[in-house]
Scaffold this motif. Structure first.
Motif: not given
Length: 111
Positions: A17-30
């Motif tokens: 959830a930490f990595w997937g719950g944010r877009s790449k633009a704000v630090g997420g990493d799908p």
């Protein structure tokens, strides 16, 4: 220290959830999210819907992958909570929360 069997992979679900719950633009990493979700599901298999719901709620909705959304919905809907009585209540609540999220599908994906 990560205890992978805690809540049947729940700790990996949180990391997903930490990595997937944010877009790449704000630090997420799908990609990292996907790895953690797979680990979580390996511990949860037949026991807990926590990883499946967390992936649905935080990762899939963020990537706007409607096909993955439908697949995850069917997985959660098809789970039989009575097969693992120790976690039945939690799994039933997750199934109810999933239906609430399913009703928001048009908002999440348009149409």
């Amino acid at each position: 220290e990560v205890q992978p069997d805690y809540l049947y992979g729940g700790v990996y679900a949180v990391l997903g959830a930490f990595w997937g719950g944010r877009s790449k633009a704000v630090g997420g990493d799908p990609e990292k999210a996907r790895v953690f979700h797979l680990k979580a599901k390996s511990y949860a298999s037949g026991k807990s819907l926590i990883p499946a719901y967390v992936e649905l709620r935080y990762h899939i909705t963020q990537t706007t992958d409607q096909k993955a959304f439908e697949t995850a919905l069917e997985e959660i809907r098809g789970f039989k909570p009575e097969t693992f009585p120790a976690f039945r209540f939690i799994n039933e609540v997750i199934q109810q929360k999933t239906e609430v999220l399913a009703k928001k599908k048009s908002i999440l994906f348009g149409g």
